[in-house]
Design a protein around this motif. Sequence first.
Motif, PDB file in Angstrom:
ATOM      1  N   VAL A 217    -185.533 110.599 -40.698  1.00 14.63           N
ATOM      2  CA  VAL A 217    -185.070 111.749 -39.923  1.00 14.63           C
ATOM      3  C   VAL A 217    -183.544 111.825 -39.900  1.00 14.63           C
ATOM      4  O   VAL A 217    -182.944 112.901 -40.021  1.00 14.63           O
ATOM      5  N   LEU A 218    -182.888 110.661 -39.773  1.00 13.04           N
ATOM      6  CA  LEU A 218    -181.425 110.647 -39.613  1.00 13.04           C
ATOM      7  C   LEU A 218    -180.674 110.512 -40.923  1.00 13.04           C
ATOM      8  O   LEU A 218    -179.444 110.453 -40.914  1.00 13.04           O
ATOM      9  N   GLU A 219    -181.372 110.478 -42.047  1.00 14.65           N
ATOM     10  CA  GLU A 219    -180.731 110.194 -43.324  1.00 14.65           C
ATOM     11  C   GLU A 219    -179.678 111.243 -43.692  1.00 14.65           C
ATOM     12  O   GLU A 219    -178.672 110.920 -44.346  1.00 14.65           O
ATOM     13  N   ASP A 220    -179.902 112.498 -43.294  1.00 12.89           N
ATOM     14  CA  ASP A 220    -178.975 113.566 -43.662  1.00 12.89           C
ATOM     15  C   ASP A 220    -178.001 113.923 -42.546  1.00 12.89           C
ATOM     16  O   ASP A 220    -177.316 114.943 -42.627  1.00 12.89           O
ATOM     17  N   GLU A 221    -177.915 113.099 -41.519  1.00 11.18           N
ATOM     18  CA  GLU A 221    -177.027 113.396 -40.405  1.00 11.18           C
ATOM     19  C   GLU A 221    -175.758 112.563 -40.497  1.00 11.18           C
ATOM     20  O   GLU A 221    -175.746 111.481 -41.089  1.00 11.18           O
ATOM     21  N   PRO A 222    -174.668 113.038 -39.909  1.00 11.34           N
ATOM     22  CA  PRO A 222    -173.401 112.298 -39.993  1.00 11.34           C
ATOM     23  C   PRO A 222    -173.473 110.893 -39.407  1.00 11.34           C
ATOM     24  O   PRO A 222    -172.706 110.020 -39.784  1.00 11.34           O
ATOM     25  N   ILE A 223    -174.382 110.686 -38.454  1.00 11.80           N
ATOM     26  CA  ILE A 223    -174.473 109.368 -37.841  1.00 11.80           C
ATOM     27  C   ILE A 223    -174.897 108.307 -38.850  1.00 11.80           C
ATOM     28  O   ILE A 223    -174.606 107.121 -38.686  1.00 11.80           O
ATOM     29  N   PHE A 224    -175.556 108.718 -39.939  1.00  7.45           N
ATOM     30  CA  PHE A 224    -176.093 107.761 -40.909  1.00  7.45           C
ATOM     31  C   PHE A 224    -174.969 107.040 -41.662  1.00  7.45           C
ATOM     32  O   PHE A 224    -174.942 105.790 -41.677  1.00  7.45           O
ATOM     33  N   PRO A 225    -174.011 107.733 -42.314  1.00  9.31           N
ATOM     34  CA  PRO A 225    -172.920 106.986 -42.963  1.00  9.31           C
ATOM     35  C   PRO A 225    -172.047 106.220 -41.979  1.00  9.31           C
ATOM     36  O   PRO A 225    -171.481 105.180 -42.322  1.00  9.31           O
ATOM     37  N   VAL A 226    -171.933 106.717 -40.739  1.00 11.90           N
ATOM     38  CA  VAL A 226    -171.159 105.984 -39.741  1.00 11.90           C
ATOM     39  C   VAL A 226    -171.815 104.640 -39.447  1.00 11.90           C
ATOM     40  O   VAL A 226    -171.155 103.589 -39.400  1.00 11.90           O
ATOM     41  N   ALA A 227    -173.133 104.655 -39.249  1.00 10.32           N
ATOM     42  CA  ALA A 227    -173.849 103.401 -38.989  1.00 10.32           C
ATOM     43  C   ALA A 227    -173.799 102.484 -40.205  1.00 10.32           C
ATOM     44  O   ALA A 227    -173.695 101.254 -40.058  1.00 10.32           O
ATOM     45  N   LEU A 228    -173.888 103.041 -41.415  1.00 10.80           N
ATOM     46  CA  LEU A 228    -173.784 102.222 -42.627  1.00 10.80           C
ATOM     47  C   LEU A 228    -172.417 101.543 -42.708  1.00 10.80           C
ATOM     48  O   LEU A 228    -172.321 100.372 -43.088  1.00 10.80           O
ATOM     49  N   ARG A 229    -171.359 102.267 -42.360  1.00 14.15           N
ATOM     50  CA  ARG A 229    -170.029 101.670 -42.395  1.00 14.15           C
ATOM     51  C   ARG A 229    -169.911 100.533 -41.377  1.00 14.15           C
ATOM     52  O   ARG A 229    -169.325  99.481 -41.662  1.00 14.15           O
ATOM     53  N   TYR A 230    -170.487 100.725 -40.208  1.00 11.15           N
ATOM     54  CA  TYR A 230    -170.449  99.688 -39.182  1.00 11.15           C
ATOM     55  C   TYR A 230    -171.234  98.458 -39.635  1.00 11.15           C
ATOM     56  O   TYR A 230    -170.753  97.315 -39.509  1.00 11.15           O
ATOM     57  N   ALA A 231    -172.421  98.695 -40.192  1.00  9.62           N
ATOM     58  CA  ALA A 231    -173.231  97.569 -40.669  1.00  9.62           C
ATOM     59  C   ALA A 231    -172.546  96.847 -41.827  1.00  9.62           C
ATOM     60  O   ALA A 231    -172.562  95.609 -41.906  1.00  9.62           O
ATOM     61  N   GLU A 232    -171.951  97.606 -42.726  1.00 11.26           N
ATOM     62  CA  GLU A 232    -171.261  97.016 -43.882  1.00 11.26           C
ATOM     63  C   GLU A 232    -170.136  96.080 -43.444  1.00 11.26           C
ATOM     64  O   GLU A 232    -170.012  94.950 -43.946  1.00 11.26           O
TER      65      GLU A 232
END
Length: 923
Positions: free
Chosen positions: A86-101
């Motif tokens: 559901v969230l894959e196309d939302e801006p929150i997704f790359p933000v969370a990926l950057r935090y996890a990275e």
Amino acid sequence: MCEGCHAELSKTPHAEPIRPIVPEPWKPSVAEPREPTPISAKPEKREGWRSAPGILRGNFTQLAIILRDRAAGAKLKPEERRTLRVLEDEPIFPVALRYAELLDEGEAMVARHSGRGAPKHVRALTQQRIAAVRSFENRYRQRVAHVRRTSSVPDRLSTLIVREIAREKYDRALASVLRQRGLRPDAISVPAVRLWSWLTVATGDRTSGDEALPPAVRRLLRMHDTAFMQAVIADAKGTQPDAAFEHPAVVERWAASTGEVESQLRSARDRCDRALRGKLSKGQRAKEIGRLRAAARAYAMASARNLMADFALKSLRLQVLQQYGQERFQQFRIAILKEATEMVYRTEPALASEVARASAEHRRSCPRWSARNPCLTCAPQVAAVVRERLSARASAGAGEARKEASKPREVEVGEVTATTCSGGPDSFTCRDLGRQLSANLGRMVGVTEPRYDSETGRFGYGWVTEHGEWGAGEGQAANVHDAWLQAVCRTALDLGGEVSRVHVLCSDQRAASVVNHVVKVEFVAEALGFPVTEQTRKLLTRLLQSRGKVSASASGCQERHRGADAAGQLADLAIRAGEAGGTDAIKAAGKKIAEEFRRLAETTSVQSPEDGGGASWIPGGFDKGELRWRGALLQVHLTNGWTELPDGLKATVEDRQRLRLVVDHPRRGSSPVQTESEVLLRRTGRRWELHGVSWPRGMLPGTLVTYRWRPSERRIRASTELLPQPERIDELTYRHRYDIRVVTRENAPGVKPGVQDHDLSDSAWVMRTLRILGHLSADGSAILAEEALVRNCLELGMPQKRVPRIHPAVERLVKEQRIGRVSGSLDGSGQPSYPPRRGETRVRLLRYAPRLERIAPPPPRHAQSQFTGREHVVNGFVRRLPAGRQASDEQKELHQEAIRAKQVVNRPLPDGHTFVRSHRRKG
């Protein structure tokens, strides 16, 4: 950020919607508070944790836990897999990926020093984050393109023609129309900054003012820049992100500071990492590892929030484009432009008839004309026809025009600069008006206010400056305009207009116009436009002795600012000064105002060169009671006749003390030049300055001057020092020691007083931006990222319509080797470096380097007669071109530089002539 910034995105059928990060209406995240994921060897368990998309949409720290588990190969629960889909196309997704990275990257650093196993999925998270950001950027570009394609309402052809022919008159008419409607000058154009305030005005949303904002948002908006930066750092170090930063009113300021915060926190993490590489005891190592964990977590949060701020700012810009592109707004814009055109028509009836005639003829003959395409690209061609016909009319009526020109003219009345100020009542004056005023208008700016009693004819006035100087008085006036005129004259004289360059701000258009006219023509006419008293004429006569150092302007700002309020308070007391205790009340009020304004002035920087050139004490400069300092002259110093003393003046000196300044300017092969002038020592904020300096003729910006002064004496000695041999820097010949960084800045195109922005060529705009806003090196070279060139050109005031011509100008300058294109790098805060530094982002830079040539002294005359065929220098000169040819923009620019260097006579370059720069020739 609120969902309103993204709400319109879902309406287009041509692009995937960009969903919001925070629900609408704006409020702090509803997700339950939770500590960020600790940096440990294994992901923590999430027993009893809800992971519905609605909960995670506003909390990227929890979403990052799922993404780290997926990258590590852990088996996800069904609701977790559904959340990711559901969230894959939302801006929150790359933000969370950057935090996890970055959490895993920090974990790897800790593992390297503690001997534990490091995670092996950082690269996978990086690739996923890059793909997610690229997907978001593609959707954003599609949406922007769609908005621009579907929201274009063409301007009227007649408006474009009038703007092309009568640019200055049209601009004044447009400013007048906007002022009458109570709009800002940029209200009908796409803004580059202050997006939220523009939206609230454009949409007519009066409920979006400061009073309607949540308290947390108002607190952030009212913070000083330093305090705001500290709040962003605290947000990155905190356990729960502050959702107030995501409000659209704060987004622009937030995005501007996140890069600096991210760079600082990354440096802190790297310092902890380097500290652990040394020899430490067991206890010290454990403590340093704990610091590294905290620093890595803070950097991960700052980088993720940086990405979030970038997305939020893009969405806000998109909302501005959508509002600007609405047909209702475009029709409103066209109506204002039409009204400005008709205002020009009322003063130029010949222009109106010729525009109507040429437009009708063009519509009948042009095959491309239609209602959807009203020949906007043909405007220059039609304007040329109109200009030719107007010229023919002017030639036919030349005799009548000469008769009209010989008639006596009345005093011209300037227009009031009306604005809707963005500074608010807490600012000293209207900030928008301050940006419009030239830096050369006045070093000292005073605000004056009178109070006029029509029954008795008495008036009282008060004036204040930003640095705490004040004055008050009273007198008799014939009318309210006369009262304003006397107040302006007395304020200018009290401020030291005979010595300092003074600019007075008032609210009466006619009074300001009379002062400017009298100072310009150096004559007090019998008719000034309104009755005045004899005292007023005496004051105007005294202004004539100021040698053009006084100017005034009328502000039409709708806000009431601190300076005007303070001056009005003094004026109220002055008109009641005859009452008991009136004089004491004025002194008490003036003392209070002085303390308040001086305290405010000390928190702001005083005008001084940004890169080099600032005055600095010479080592040992306090020996034997003598002060010694050195500084590089700026163009504003030479033009306005002042200089500055270094910070930290410890000697006992008095404000407004009169001194004598003697300047020794040696010359090779001739007697030295010496000038002596009476100067005024005055304090502006924290800095002391000398006003009323008469500099020797021929001094160039960047020249180093050494000063010596014993405070017990009234004389200051200043001197320059000859170079071993003259040096030519970009067509300017320096014979005295100089600061190369100041030379780069101060000799940029357009810096010379009197040069207007519209006088600059495309190449000059590129050179001006590179030399003024580029990052300076010690050798005087300036570098700037090529992708940031257009943005910086617009920041300096380049017209938007010239943007497409900037890149061709860059290619011409590179081809002519006046600038270079080099490979450099950018650090986390966007600071460029050349050569590139390891670990920084590689970018393409534009580089300007001063062309320095040492000039050999001329050989003796007898030697010249013995040798032939040797090279010699030919000075620049003007020569005629073949019939029909004109000088290029570059040659015109070189001619202006030669005038500035006193190499040729200060006359415009005639038509059909060009300028030949100085060069070497054999013979």
